[in-house]
Design a protein around this motif. Structure first.
Motif, PDB file in Angstrom:
ATOM      1  N   ASP A 348       0.824  -1.212   0.000  1.00 13.74           N
ATOM      2  CA  ASP A 348       0.000   0.000   0.000  1.00 13.74           C
ATOM      3  C   ASP A 348       0.857   1.262   0.000  1.00 13.74           C
ATOM      4  OD1 ASP A 348       0.919  -0.471   2.585  1.00 13.74           O
ATOM      5  OD2 ASP A 348      -0.840   0.463   3.525  1.00 13.74           O
ATOM      6  N   ALA A 349       1.977   1.246   0.726  1.00  9.80           N
ATOM      7  CA  ALA A 349       2.870   2.398   0.751  1.00  9.80           C
ATOM      8  C   ALA A 349       3.573   2.568  -0.589  1.00  9.80           C
ATOM      9  CB  ALA A 349       3.896   2.255   1.867  1.00  9.80           C
ATOM     10  N   ALA A 350       3.929   1.443  -1.231  1.00 12.30           N
ATOM     11  CA  ALA A 350       4.584   1.515  -2.542  1.00 12.30           C
ATOM     12  C   ALA A 350       3.634   2.107  -3.580  1.00 12.30           C
ATOM     13  CB  ALA A 350       5.054   0.124  -2.969  1.00 12.30           C
ATOM     14  N   ALA A 351       2.369   1.680  -3.564  1.00 15.70           N
ATOM     15  CA  ALA A 351       1.387   2.217  -4.510  1.00 15.70           C
ATOM     16  C   ALA A 351       1.149   3.705  -4.248  1.00 15.70           C
ATOM     17  CB  ALA A 351       0.073   1.433  -4.388  1.00 15.70           C
ATOM     18  N   PHE A 352       1.128   4.086  -2.977  1.00 13.72           N
ATOM     19  CA  PHE A 352       0.946   5.485  -2.590  1.00 13.72           C
ATOM     20  C   PHE A 352       2.115   6.326  -3.110  1.00 13.72           C
ATOM     21  CE2 PHE A 352       1.293   8.945   0.581  1.00 13.72           C
ATOM     22  CZ  PHE A 352      -0.003   9.445   0.547  1.00 13.72           C
ATOM     23  N   ALA A 363       3.621  21.152  -3.795  1.00  9.88           N
ATOM     24  CA  ALA A 363       3.488  20.743  -2.393  1.00  9.88           C
ATOM     25  C   ALA A 363       2.523  19.577  -2.322  1.00  9.88           C
ATOM     26  CB  ALA A 363       2.982  21.900  -1.532  1.00  9.88           C
ATOM     27  N   LEU A 364       2.882  18.581  -1.529  1.00 14.29           N
ATOM     28  CA  LEU A 364       2.028  17.420  -1.337  1.00 14.29           C
ATOM     29  C   LEU A 364       1.267  17.609  -0.035  1.00 14.29           C
ATOM     30  CD1 LEU A 364       4.641  14.756  -2.409  1.00 14.29           C
ATOM     31  CD2 LEU A 364       2.498  15.214  -3.599  1.00 14.29           C
ATOM     32  N   THR A 365      -0.001  17.985  -0.152  1.00 12.87           N
ATOM     33  CA  THR A 365      -0.859  18.137   1.015  1.00 12.87           C
ATOM     34  C   THR A 365      -1.623  16.847   1.246  1.00 12.87           C
ATOM     35  OG1 THR A 365      -2.716  18.942  -0.304  1.00 12.87           O
ATOM     36  CG2 THR A 365      -1.132  20.590   0.498  1.00 12.87           C
ATOM     37  N   VAL A 366      -2.240  16.742   2.411  1.00 13.22           N
ATOM     38  CA  VAL A 366      -3.000  15.522   2.708  1.00 13.22           C
ATOM     39  C   VAL A 366      -4.157  15.337   1.721  1.00 13.22           C
ATOM     40  CG1 VAL A 366      -4.474  14.391   4.430  1.00 13.22           C
ATOM     41  CG2 VAL A 366      -2.325  15.479   5.134  1.00 13.22           C
ATOM     42  N   PRO A 367      -4.980  16.382   1.445  1.00 12.82           N
ATOM     43  CA  PRO A 367      -6.076  16.170   0.478  1.00 12.82           C
ATOM     44  C   PRO A 367      -5.562  15.803  -0.916  1.00 12.82           C
ATOM     45  CG  PRO A 367      -6.468  18.150   1.777  1.00 12.82           C
ATOM     46  CD  PRO A 367      -5.068  17.723   2.065  1.00 12.82           C
ATOM     47  N   LEU A 368      -4.507  16.469  -1.395  1.00 15.82           N
ATOM     48  CA  LEU A 368      -3.997  16.166  -2.727  1.00 15.82           C
ATOM     49  C   LEU A 368      -3.473  14.738  -2.783  1.00 15.82           C
ATOM     50  CD1 LEU A 368      -1.858  18.467  -4.993  1.00 15.82           C
ATOM     51  CD2 LEU A 368      -1.217  16.083  -4.682  1.00 15.82           C
ATOM     52  N   ALA A 369      -2.716  14.338  -1.772  1.00 19.89           N
ATOM     53  CA  ALA A 369      -2.162  12.982  -1.764  1.00 19.89           C
ATOM     54  C   ALA A 369      -3.268  11.937  -1.709  1.00 19.89           C
ATOM     55  CB  ALA A 369      -1.217  12.822  -0.577  1.00 19.89           C
ATOM     56  N   LEU A 384       2.000   9.514   4.267  1.00 24.77           N
ATOM     57  CA  LEU A 384       2.924  10.633   4.085  1.00 24.77           C
ATOM     58  C   LEU A 384       3.969  10.653   5.200  1.00 24.77           C
ATOM     59  CD1 LEU A 384       0.403  13.432   3.037  1.00 24.77           C
ATOM     60  CD2 LEU A 384       2.317  12.636   1.639  1.00 24.77           C
ATOM     61  N   GLU A 385       3.515  10.427   6.434  1.00 22.85           N
ATOM     62  CA  GLU A 385       4.457  10.396   7.560  1.00 22.85           C
ATOM     63  C   GLU A 385       5.446   9.255   7.408  1.00 22.85           C
ATOM     64  OE1 GLU A 385       1.890  10.132  10.915  1.00 22.85           O
ATOM     65  OE2 GLU A 385       1.251  12.241  10.825  1.00 22.85           O
ATOM     66  N   LEU A 386       4.975   8.102   6.935  1.00 23.89           N
ATOM     67  CA  LEU A 386       5.867   6.961   6.729  1.00 23.89           C
ATOM     68  C   LEU A 386       6.932   7.275   5.685  1.00 23.89           C
ATOM     69  CD1 LEU A 386       6.731   3.978   6.903  1.00 23.89           C
ATOM     70  CD2 LEU A 386       4.954   3.455   5.211  1.00 23.89           C
ATOM     71  N   LEU A 387       6.524   7.821   4.531  1.00 27.63           N
ATOM     72  CA  LEU A 387       7.491   8.123   3.472  1.00 27.63           C
ATOM     73  C   LEU A 387       8.493   9.186   3.921  1.00 27.63           C
ATOM     74  CD1 LEU A 387       5.232   8.123   0.268  1.00 27.63           C
ATOM     75  CD2 LEU A 387       6.713   6.298   1.133  1.00 27.63           C
ATOM     76  N   ALA A 388       8.045  10.111   4.778  1.00 26.45           N
ATOM     77  CA  ALA A 388       8.985  11.112   5.306  1.00 26.45           C
ATOM     78  C   ALA A 388       9.996  10.452   6.239  1.00 26.45           C
ATOM     79  CB  ALA A 388       8.221  12.216   6.031  1.00 26.45           C
ATOM     80  N   ARG A 389       9.555   9.464   7.037  1.00 29.42           N
ATOM     81  CA  ARG A 389      10.481   8.808   7.965  1.00 29.42           C
ATOM     82  C   ARG A 389      11.573   8.042   7.250  1.00 29.42           C
ATOM     83  NH1 ARG A 389       5.689   7.516  10.850  1.00 29.42           N
ATOM     84  NH2 ARG A 389       5.791   5.343  10.126  1.00 29.42           N
ATOM     85  N   VAL A 390      11.241   7.482   6.077  1.00 29.95           N
ATOM     86  CA  VAL A 390      12.260   6.728   5.330  1.00 29.95           C
ATOM     87  C   VAL A 390      12.956   7.606   4.294  1.00 29.95           C
ATOM     88  CG1 VAL A 390      11.120   4.531   5.726  1.00 29.95           C
ATOM     89  CG2 VAL A 390      10.578   5.832   3.651  1.00 29.95           C
ATOM     90  N   VAL A 396       7.929  19.971   4.813  1.00 29.06           N
ATOM     91  CA  VAL A 396       8.415  21.344   4.765  1.00 29.06           C
ATOM     92  C   VAL A 396       7.579  22.292   5.617  1.00 29.06           C
ATOM     93  CG1 VAL A 396       9.493  21.098   2.510  1.00 29.06           C
ATOM     94  CG2 VAL A 396       7.085  21.727   2.633  1.00 29.06           C
ATOM     95  N   ALA A 397       6.382  21.875   5.993  1.00 27.70           N
ATOM     96  CA  ALA A 397       5.504  22.630   6.887  1.00 27.70           C
ATOM     97  C   ALA A 397       4.508  21.622   7.437  1.00 27.70           C
ATOM     98  CB  ALA A 397       4.791  23.763   6.154  1.00 27.70           C
ATOM     99  N   GLU A 398       3.652  22.082   8.354  1.00 28.46           N
ATOM    100  CA  GLU A 398       2.712  21.141   8.943  1.00 28.46           C
ATOM    101  C   GLU A 398       1.809  20.541   7.868  1.00 28.46           C
ATOM    102  OE1 GLU A 398      -0.652  20.900  12.506  1.00 28.46           O
ATOM    103  OE2 GLU A 398       0.289  22.801  11.989  1.00 28.46           O
ATOM    104  N   GLU A 399       1.908  19.205   7.718  1.00 27.34           N
ATOM    105  CA  GLU A 399       1.124  18.434   6.748  1.00 27.34           C
ATOM    106  C   GLU A 399       1.312  18.939   5.315  1.00 27.34           C
ATOM    107  OE1 GLU A 399      -2.936  17.870   8.032  1.00 27.34           O
ATOM    108  OE2 GLU A 399      -2.269  16.276   9.386  1.00 27.34           O
ATOM    109  N   ARG A 400       2.485  19.435   5.014  1.00 30.51           N
ATOM    110  CA  ARG A 400       2.867  19.802   3.643  1.00 30.51           C
ATOM    111  C   ARG A 400       4.230  19.184   3.378  1.00 30.51           C
ATOM    112  NH1 ARG A 400      -0.515  23.774   1.530  1.00 30.51           N
ATOM    113  NH2 ARG A 400       0.852  24.296  -0.196  1.00 30.51           N
TER     114      ARG A 400
END
Length: 766
Positions: A348-352, A363-369, A384-390, A396-400
């Motif tokens: 699921d993360a790979a497809a995302f 910018a990748l926002t939560v609604p756009l993603a 999004l949080e997972l991909l940022a951790r790896v 770059v900003a809160e939920e962006r």
């Protein structure tokens, strides 16, 4: 001569764009009057080109030499024009702090950081340093680290922008960046000039005496960078790019520095810091060597090891040395590191991850993603949080979030190869549909009474509540770069129905705040999309709608001929499909263009033509419910044109007719536009020397704007009335009105307007 030329340029640009508001219009019309007296045989036309503005400046100087009275008039006009120029410049420029934080795991590069720190000591500025190297080599991290060390030496602030220059298609235009920087320096968004030349002039003015640090990250070429270098000799600009910027070196004396990979020892140290736990030295060395010393590859690999404790160092080292078939790999360590991290993602993360690569979103926002991947927002937030951790994304900003350009290219390539063009296009369409819904809703909240063509507005009936319009405009501004990217993505995939509707939905943002480079770029795509739709089975009314909006964008950057061409095509398109309302609107806009160009009689002719078109709109036709109000507005415009042409009696009759028209609209009528008519009548009588009748009309205007809560127009009306009192020698009433105007200008944040009336109050001894 220089002062006169600058004043003429400011006023003429504002006249065409409408940026100066009502005060700017009056100052423009006073310039018309002065130039008309300077060359009575030829008549005055708005000076658009530099040579025309230079001629106008010379005419003013010659006119002022004819008599002391004329000299005083020209001097007074120059003073008024200087205040118009100050509308754009903040009284107290802001001290921006845009530099992002430096990474806590920064390793080595001390020689480069010391080189950056030494740049301001190398002779006379402004100082420019350029860091070059391939993607992932660490240019941004070094620039930010060096900049953070130097912050205290630049007390007036720091500016930062990712120029997105990994390709010409994604690169930001200088105009877009200048608009962003000017806003950061304290210029109100609605007062930022429309064309790049005036933006550049204002930027240089605001930075000329300031010690600023400017970091221009990921530049595509010299042309993108050169307008962004501040004028101050005490400024420092750091540029990062994959390309050599030779013109920057030749023209600005830029100091170039090429970054090379980290040594194995430093790569090992960075890797250990990123993972956060110890490991056998041999294993760490093997992984570090596999990354090729590229900091991005090191951090991406280290983030994967930190996130997944089951992942062994030895296995990662093997994967960094072999492709899927077991063959040795040595060419692209950054790509290889992304491959290793991607292989460890759950399905699921790979497809995302692949879905996010469907386009180059700023910018990748939560609604756009969520829309891109076809998941709900809760799942999108977690992924999004997972991909940022790896380290496949950066927050770059809160939920962006954003991709590094290498990761974006990696995700897009995987999306096309594993999912195919159809799924990529479907992801873009989901994003475009959702963006259209939210943008149309915000546009409706900002301007609920504006007529629209697109079906996205069909179910938007709710009237906005107090504060909704301000919040909606802020949302449109915040997401404008993403929306522009959505328009480009939809155009690329052939979603014409969404392209032109998105352009229509951006109207309130562009009309209120400008951003003309983006406006023109997107609306050219919108016009092409509307034309293709009209040729097939789409709504042919869309062509004229988008072209009229495009014409306003051209006016904003001083391209009168392009605006005229766009309006001519809009008239023809609406006429061809029998859309009377659209045709009348396009002809009316053509009249407004001529009004701004001081072509009074041609403007009046266009307004009368538009009035004739409205007369053919019958019960049941599009626009029937708005017909009476539209005709009254055209009478108001025509009265202004006749006034400009010096036809007092005709203008008086026309404006009184507009007043009757607005009052006949029902119990509530259109009080706001009644107030506008009273303002025009007041100015008409004032210009004719009838001060008492001017006061009667202006009193009515003040009363109406007070009742309507129209602060901008109320401040303007009170200031004009103060001018009437001044002409009549009634100093007490003048001072009282100036104090009211000052209060409103300060309340509205119009520091230039407040400064203008404060200066006059000072002359009165108040």
């Amino acid at each position: 001569m220089g002062l006169a030329f600058s004043a003429v340029s400011t006023v003429a640009s504002g006249a065409l764009s409408g940026a100066g508001g009502e005060a700017g219009r009056r100052i423009s019309e006073r310039l018309y009057s002065l130039l008309g007296r300077a060359r009575p045989e030829a008549g005055a036309t708005l000076p658009v080109t530099e040579s025309e503005r230079a001629d106008a400046a010379r005419d003013l100087l010659e006119l002022s030499g004819n008599s002391q009275e004329l000299a005083d008039e020209v001097a007074e006009w120059l003073r008024e024009a200087s205040w118009l120029a100050r509308r754009t410049a903040p009284t107290a420029p802001a001290r921006p702090r845009m530099l992002p934080p430096s990474t806590s795991v920064f390793t080595d590069r001390e020689d480069v950081v010391e080189w950056i720190e030494a740049l301001p000591d190398e002779g006379d500025g402004p100082f420019v340093g350029v860091l070059t190297g391939p993607g992932g080599i660490g240019k941004t991290a070094v620039a930010v680290r060096g900049g953070s060390r130097l912050r205290e030496r630049f007390p007036d602030g720091d500016l930062f922008v990712d120029l997105a220059g990994d390709s010409a298609a994604t690169a930001l235009t200088p105009s877009d960046v200048l608009a962003r920087f000017l806003e950061a320096l304290g210029v109100a968004p609605d007062r930022i000039p429309g064309d790049e030349a005036r933006q550049r002039d204002l930027y240089r003015t605001l930075t000329a005496d300031r010690g600023l640090l400017v970091v221009l990250d990921n530049a595509h070429d010299d042309a993108q960078v050169m307008p962004l270098i501040p004028a101050s000799p005490t400024s420092l600009t750091l540029v990062t790019s994959r390309h050599r910027l030779t013109r920057l070196t030749a023209h600005h004396g830029a100091r170039p520095r090429t970054l090379t990979p980290l040594s194995t020892e430093d790569a090992m140290l960075l890797l250990t810091r990123t993972v956060g736990r110890a490991a056998p030295e041999a294993a760490v060395r093997a992984v570090a060597e596999g990354t090729g010393g590229y900091p991005l590859a090191v951090c991406t690999t280290g983030a994967g090891l930190a996130e997944r404790e089951h992942l062994s160092w030895e296995r990662v080292a093997r994967e960094l040395r072999q492709d899927a078939g077991g063959s040795p790999v040595t060419d692209d360590p950054v790509r290889l590191a992304h491959d290793v991290s991607y292989a460890e993602l759950a399905p699921d993360a790979a497809a995302f991850y692949r879905a996010l690569g469907s386009w180059s979103w700023p910018a990748l926002t939560v609604p756009l993603a969520a829309q891109a991947a076809g998941v709900d927002e809760s799942a999108a937030r977690s992924l999004l949080e997972l991909l940022a951790r790896v380290h496949l994304l950066e927050e770059v900003a809160e939920e962006r979030y954003r991709f590094h350009d290498a990761a974006r290219a990696h995700a897009r390539e995987l999306a096309l190869t594993e999912d195919g063009h159809g799924r990529v296009a479907a992801a873009v369409r989901r994003v475009a549909v959702a963006t259209l819904k939210s943008t149309a809703r915000a546009d409706h909240q900002v301007m609920p009474l504006r007529w629209r063509v697109g079906p996205a507005y069909r179910n938007l009936r709710e009237q906005p509540q107090p504060g909704d319009a301000k919040r909606a405009l802020e949302e449109l501004s915040r997401e404008r770069e993403n929306t522009a990217a959505v328009i480009r993505a939809a155009a690329h995939h052939g979603f014409d129905d969404l392209v032109w509707q998105l352009c229509e939905a951006m109207w309130s943002l562009h009309l209120r705040l400008g951003f003309h480079a983006q406006w023109i770029d997107t609306h050219l795509l919108g016009a092409e999309a509307a034309r293709r739709q009209a040729a097939e089975f789409g709504d042919p009314r869309a062509v004229g709608r988008v072209l009229v909006q495009l014409a306003f964008a051209y006016m904003g950057v001083g391209r009168a001929d392009d605006a005229s061409d766009a309006l001519a095509e809009a008239v023809a398109a609406d006429r061809a499909c029998g859309h009377l309302r659209g045709e009348a609107s396009a002809v009316e806009t053509a009249g407004l263009l001529q009004l701004r160009l001081w072509n009074w009689r041609e403007a009046g002719r266009r307004f009368q033509e538009a009035r004739g078109i409205w007369e053919r709109v019958a019960d049941g036709d599009d626009g029937w419910a708005d017909k009476a109000r539209a005709v009254a507005l055209l009478d108001l415009h025509t009265g202004r044109a006749e006034s400009g042409a010096g036809e007092f009696d005709a203008a008086l009759g026309r404006l009184n007719g507009a007043l009757v028209g607005f009052r006949s609209l029902g119990p509530l009528g259109d009080r706001y536009n009644e107030g506008r008519v009273y303002m025009c009548l007041g100015e008409l009588h004032l210009n004719a020397g009838d001060l008492e009748q001017a006061l009667v009309c202006l009193d009515n205007a003040v009363a109406v704007m007070t009742a309507e809560g129209a602060g901008v127009q109320l401040a303007d009306a009170v200031e004009v009335r103060a001018g009437v009192y001044r002409r009549g020698g009634r100093r007490g009433e003048e001072a009282a009105d100036l104090r009211v105007a000052e209060e409103w200008y300060l309340r509205l944040g119009d520091l230039a307007g407040a400064g203008r009336v404060q200066e006059r109050l000072g002359e009165l001894g108040e």
